[in-house]
Design a protein around this motif. Sequence first.
Motif: not given
Length: 215
Positions: A153-163
């Motif tokens: 669960l990522v609770t900050a916005a990633a600029a691109t999909l975090p591969e």
Amino acid sequence: MSVSLNVARSGERLAQLLVQDGIKDERVLAAIARVPRHAFVQPALTHKAYENTALPIGKGQTISQPAIVARMTEIILAAQIPVKNVLEIGTGCGYQTAVLAQLVDRVYSVERIASLQFQARRLLRQLDLHNINLKHGDGWKGWSSKAPFDAILVTAAAATLPEKLMHQLVDGGVMVVPVGTTEQVLKIVIRNGDDFSISDIANVKFVPLVAGEIE
Ligand code: SAH
């Protein structure tokens, strides 16, 4: 005595607000009702703690809006596999961590700002939540020594999909992640072997997932 009773009622009221917001999973609603959100906000904002809003926590960061905490939690619990261990990126004050800790066996959470991580650690201990491991570090890298995870669960916005994070999922595992900068979309990523199916849920607004840890 009267204080804890009021907290319980406030939590219940917040859970009711989330029902109106479309949250259906009873386990998630019970966890929201149980976690004392006022403990996670600054003393001056205690009176707003059980409102369905994000609030500042210092260092330019926020405690997430309860509706989004509930929605993201609901999504990972709906995975096709049993969700026992979860990786959270962006501990912040630890509110989402505490909600997850009610529902899964073990929660791993990474935060890049050391002072926030330190405060979260102290509070989560005070609340007697012991199925949590916290780490100070760069969430873009995940937590490879504890991988694979049933859910991320990522609770900050990633600029691109975090591969890198996608590859720390078990087969059948699910990641929920806001992607974008000024415009952000909450995405669900499901791992099927070496393939990933990706779907869009809603437009959202999170603080950015920044690279590199700081003191
Ligand atoms: N999960 C929190 C939300 C905190 S806001 C809650 O329940 O309220 C998002 C958090 O992500 C901030 O504390 C911010 O410092 C952290 N963050 C941003 N970029 C990060 C990164 N690369 N690695 C780890 N944490 C990061």
